[in-house]
Design a protein around this motif. Structure first.
Motif, PDB file in Angstrom:
ATOM      1  N   SER A 101       0.819  -1.210   0.000  1.00  0.00           N
ATOM      2  CA  SER A 101       0.000   0.000   0.000  1.00  0.00           C
ATOM      3  C   SER A 101       0.857   1.267   0.000  1.00  0.00           C
ATOM      4  O   SER A 101       0.377   2.339  -0.348  1.00  0.00           O
ATOM      5  CB  SER A 101      -0.960   0.003   1.196  1.00  0.00           C
ATOM      6  N   ARG A 102       2.116   1.139   0.377  1.00  0.00           N
ATOM      7  CA  ARG A 102       3.016   2.298   0.408  1.00  0.00           C
ATOM      8  C   ARG A 102       3.736   2.494  -0.932  1.00  0.00           C
ATOM      9  O   ARG A 102       4.628   3.333  -1.031  1.00  0.00           O
ATOM     10  CB  ARG A 102       4.037   2.142   1.531  1.00  0.00           C
ATOM     11  N   THR A 103       3.365   1.716  -1.943  1.00  0.00           N
ATOM     12  CA  THR A 103       4.006   1.845  -3.257  1.00  0.00           C
ATOM     13  C   THR A 103       3.056   2.530  -4.224  1.00  0.00           C
ATOM     14  O   THR A 103       1.884   2.732  -3.933  1.00  0.00           O
ATOM     15  CB  THR A 103       4.389   0.464  -3.840  1.00  0.00           C
ATOM     16  N   ASP A 104       3.574   2.845  -5.373  1.00  0.00           N
ATOM     17  CA  ASP A 104       2.752   3.451  -6.422  1.00  0.00           C
ATOM     18  C   ASP A 104       2.444   2.416  -7.512  1.00  0.00           C
ATOM     19  O   ASP A 104       2.456   2.730  -8.690  1.00  0.00           O
ATOM     20  CB  ASP A 104       3.459   4.669  -7.001  1.00  0.00           C
ATOM     21  N   ARG A 105       2.162   1.173  -7.069  1.00  0.00           N
ATOM     22  CA  ARG A 105       1.896   0.090  -8.015  1.00  0.00           C
ATOM     23  C   ARG A 105       0.536  -0.557  -7.722  1.00  0.00           C
ATOM     24  O   ARG A 105       0.476  -1.700  -7.268  1.00  0.00           O
ATOM     25  CB  ARG A 105       3.006  -0.952  -7.942  1.00  0.00           C
ATOM     26  N   PRO A 106      -0.566   0.140  -7.995  1.00  0.00           N
ATOM     27  CA  PRO A 106      -1.886  -0.429  -7.692  1.00  0.00           C
ATOM     28  C   PRO A 106      -2.226  -1.655  -8.524  1.00  0.00           C
ATOM     29  O   PRO A 106      -3.187  -2.359  -8.229  1.00  0.00           O
ATOM     30  CB  PRO A 106      -2.856   0.727  -7.966  1.00  0.00           C
ATOM     31  N   TRP A 107      -1.439  -1.943  -9.540  1.00  0.00           N
ATOM     32  CA  TRP A 107      -1.662  -3.125 -10.385  1.00  0.00           C
ATOM     33  C   TRP A 107      -1.051  -4.387  -9.763  1.00  0.00           C
ATOM     34  O   TRP A 107      -1.146  -5.459 -10.336  1.00  0.00           O
ATOM     35  CB  TRP A 107      -1.106  -2.895 -11.788  1.00  0.00           C
ATOM     36  N   ALA A 108      -0.470  -4.253  -8.569  1.00  0.00           N
ATOM     37  CA  ALA A 108       0.102  -5.401  -7.855  1.00  0.00           C
ATOM     38  C   ALA A 108      -0.546  -5.488  -6.481  1.00  0.00           C
ATOM     39  O   ALA A 108      -0.595  -4.496  -5.747  1.00  0.00           O
ATOM     40  CB  ALA A 108       1.613  -5.238  -7.715  1.00  0.00           C
ATOM     41  N   ASP A 109      -1.080  -6.664  -6.138  1.00  0.00           N
ATOM     42  CA  ASP A 109      -1.694  -6.819  -4.827  1.00  0.00           C
ATOM     43  C   ASP A 109      -1.505  -8.241  -4.306  1.00  0.00           C
ATOM     44  O   ASP A 109      -1.022  -9.119  -5.016  1.00  0.00           O
ATOM     45  CB  ASP A 109      -3.178  -6.439  -4.854  1.00  0.00           C
ATOM     46  N   ILE A 110      -1.883  -8.426  -3.049  1.00  0.00           N
ATOM     47  CA  ILE A 110      -1.791  -9.739  -2.391  1.00  0.00           C
ATOM     48  C   ILE A 110      -3.156 -10.059  -1.807  1.00  0.00           C
ATOM     49  O   ILE A 110      -3.785  -9.199  -1.178  1.00  0.00           O
ATOM     50  CB  ILE A 110      -0.740  -9.730  -1.266  1.00  0.00           C
ATOM     51  N   VAL A 111      -3.588 -11.293  -2.007  1.00  0.00           N
ATOM     52  CA  VAL A 111      -4.850 -11.756  -1.436  1.00  0.00           C
ATOM     53  C   VAL A 111      -4.609 -13.017  -0.620  1.00  0.00           C
ATOM     54  O   VAL A 111      -3.591 -13.695  -0.776  1.00  0.00           O
ATOM     55  CB  VAL A 111      -5.915 -12.026  -2.532  1.00  0.00           C
ATOM     56  N   GLN A 112      -5.557 -13.313   0.229  1.00  0.00           N
ATOM     57  CA  GLN A 112      -5.529 -14.521   1.045  1.00  0.00           C
ATOM     58  C   GLN A 112      -5.725 -15.737   0.136  1.00  0.00           C
ATOM     59  O   GLN A 112      -6.678 -15.800  -0.642  1.00  0.00           O
ATOM     60  CB  GLN A 112      -6.655 -14.465   2.082  1.00  0.00           C
ATOM     61  N   ALA A 113      -4.827 -16.700   0.248  1.00  0.00           N
ATOM     62  CA  ALA A 113      -4.959 -17.935  -0.518  1.00  0.00           C
ATOM     63  C   ALA A 113      -6.026 -18.820   0.105  1.00  0.00           C
ATOM     64  O   ALA A 113      -6.190 -18.851   1.326  1.00  0.00           O
ATOM     65  CB  ALA A 113      -3.626 -18.676  -0.548  1.00  0.00           C
ATOM     66  N   ASP A 114      -6.747 -19.522  -0.721  1.00  0.00           N
ATOM     67  CA  ASP A 114      -7.692 -20.539  -0.265  1.00  0.00           C
ATOM     68  C   ASP A 114      -6.859 -21.772   0.090  1.00  0.00           C
ATOM     69  O   ASP A 114      -6.101 -22.264  -0.756  1.00  0.00           O
ATOM     70  CB  ASP A 114      -8.675 -20.850  -1.396  1.00  0.00           C
ATOM     71  N   PRO A 115      -6.959 -22.285   1.323  1.00  0.00           N
ATOM     72  CA  PRO A 115      -6.121 -23.424   1.705  1.00  0.00           C
ATOM     73  C   PRO A 115      -6.385 -24.691   0.894  1.00  0.00           C
ATOM     74  O   PRO A 115      -5.552 -25.592   0.880  1.00  0.00           O
ATOM     75  CB  PRO A 115      -6.446 -23.634   3.183  1.00  0.00           C
ATOM     76  N   ASP A 116      -7.503 -24.744   0.185  1.00  0.00           N
ATOM     77  CA  ASP A 116      -7.834 -25.920  -0.614  1.00  0.00           C
ATOM     78  C   ASP A 116      -7.522 -25.754  -2.103  1.00  0.00           C
ATOM     79  O   ASP A 116      -7.779 -26.657  -2.889  1.00  0.00           O
ATOM     80  CB  ASP A 116      -9.320 -26.262  -0.443  1.00  0.00           C
ATOM     81  N   VAL A 117      -6.996 -24.579  -2.471  1.00  0.00           N
ATOM     82  CA  VAL A 117      -6.735 -24.285  -3.880  1.00  0.00           C
ATOM     83  C   VAL A 117      -5.334 -23.708  -4.007  1.00  0.00           C
ATOM     84  O   VAL A 117      -4.985 -22.756  -3.313  1.00  0.00           O
ATOM     85  CB  VAL A 117      -7.770 -23.273  -4.430  1.00  0.00           C
ATOM     86  N   LEU A 118      -4.548 -24.261  -4.914  1.00  0.00           N
ATOM     87  CA  LEU A 118      -3.210 -23.754  -5.151  1.00  0.00           C
ATOM     88  C   LEU A 118      -3.267 -22.733  -6.277  1.00  0.00           C
ATOM     89  O   LEU A 118      -3.753 -23.022  -7.375  1.00  0.00           O
ATOM     90  CB  LEU A 118      -2.262 -24.907  -5.507  1.00  0.00           C
ATOM     91  N   GLY A 119      -2.791 -21.517  -5.997  1.00  0.00           N
ATOM     92  CA  GLY A 119      -2.799 -20.458  -6.996  1.00  0.00           C
ATOM     93  C   GLY A 119      -4.125 -19.726  -7.022  1.00  0.00           C
ATOM     94  O   GLY A 119      -4.847 -19.670  -6.024  1.00  0.00           O
ATOM     95  N   LEU A 120      -4.451 -19.178  -8.184  1.00  0.00           N
ATOM     96  CA  LEU A 120      -5.702 -18.445  -8.400  1.00  0.00           C
ATOM     97  C   LEU A 120      -6.307 -18.876  -9.737  1.00  0.00           C
ATOM     98  O   LEU A 120      -6.296 -18.118 -10.707  1.00  0.00           O
ATOM     99  CB  LEU A 120      -5.456 -16.930  -8.401  1.00  0.00           C
ATOM    100  N   PRO A 121      -6.818 -20.105  -9.813  1.00  0.00           N
ATOM    101  CA  PRO A 121      -7.319 -20.589 -11.103  1.00  0.00           C
ATOM    102  C   PRO A 121      -8.409 -19.710 -11.703  1.00  0.00           C
ATOM    103  O   PRO A 121      -8.537 -19.632 -12.927  1.00  0.00           O
ATOM    104  CB  PRO A 121      -7.833 -21.999 -10.795  1.00  0.00           C
TER     105      PRO A 121
END
Length: 187
Positions: A101-121
């Motif tokens: 949030s302290r960067t100027d890169r709003p096109w990059a973010d982090i989300v909580q992973a689903d423990p039953d799913v690897l990656g973000l299909p």
């Protein structure tokens, strides 16, 4: 200066470390809590060079941790690209999001992973996938999220592994031995 060196110059590692451990110039893994580390800069640079990230690409960052690799990838793809970081540990998701949030890169973010799913299909395919934790074997769910012509860099059983999706069958090659924290999966 190549693109990876430029990203390192633009994204200060110490901004992604815990207070009291901010030795960003130290070429070693540094603990970020919860049994996880911010990877050794020389290793991250090698991984990013293998990944060959280009401006405008759609990238997945698995094991985003403190957000440092997500920010580096964000710098490499630029505002025309998109970086989606995933992290399993809620405390690190918050830490990484706060750092980003302290960067100027709003096109990059982090989300909580689903423990039953690897990656973000649901957001695949990805042109590039970076995995900053060691798998016991090459995870098929991540290979399936790789776009045709895409590349994934992942440590597998101690070997830095490059997966290239040529459209028919992925080509797999190894590029040296490394140690990483384990990739947490449900398999």
């Amino acid at each position: 200066m190549d693109a990876v060196d430029h990203a390192f110059a633009a994204v200060a590692r110490e901004n992604y470390l815990l207070p009291g451990t901010r030795h960003g110039d130290r070429d070693a893994p540094i603990a970020i809590g919860h049994g996880q580390t911010n990877s050794q800069p020389r290793t991250v640079a090698s991984m990013l060079r293998l990944l060959d990230v280009r401006p405008g690409q759609h990238v997945l960052d698995v094991g985003a941790g403190s957000g440092w690799t997500t920010a580096l990838l964000g710098h490499l793809v630029g505002p025309a690209g998109r970086v989606r970081g995933v992290e399993l540990l809620p405390q690190l998701v918050s830490f990484g999001q706060e750092n980003l949030s302290r960067t100027d890169r709003p096109w990059a973010d982090i989300v909580q992973a689903d423990p039953d799913v690897l990656g973000l299909p649901q957001h695949s395919p990805f042109e590039r996938i970076l995995v900053s934790a060691e798998a016991r074997r090459l995870p098929a769910p991540l290979v399936d999220q790789l776009a045709p012509g895409g590349r994934m860099v992942i440590p597998v059983d101690g070997a830095m592994t490059l997966v290239e999706n040529d459209g028919d069958r992925p080509r797999v090659s190894t590029h040296g031995r490394y140690r990483f924290v384990p990739l947490v999966t449900t398999d």
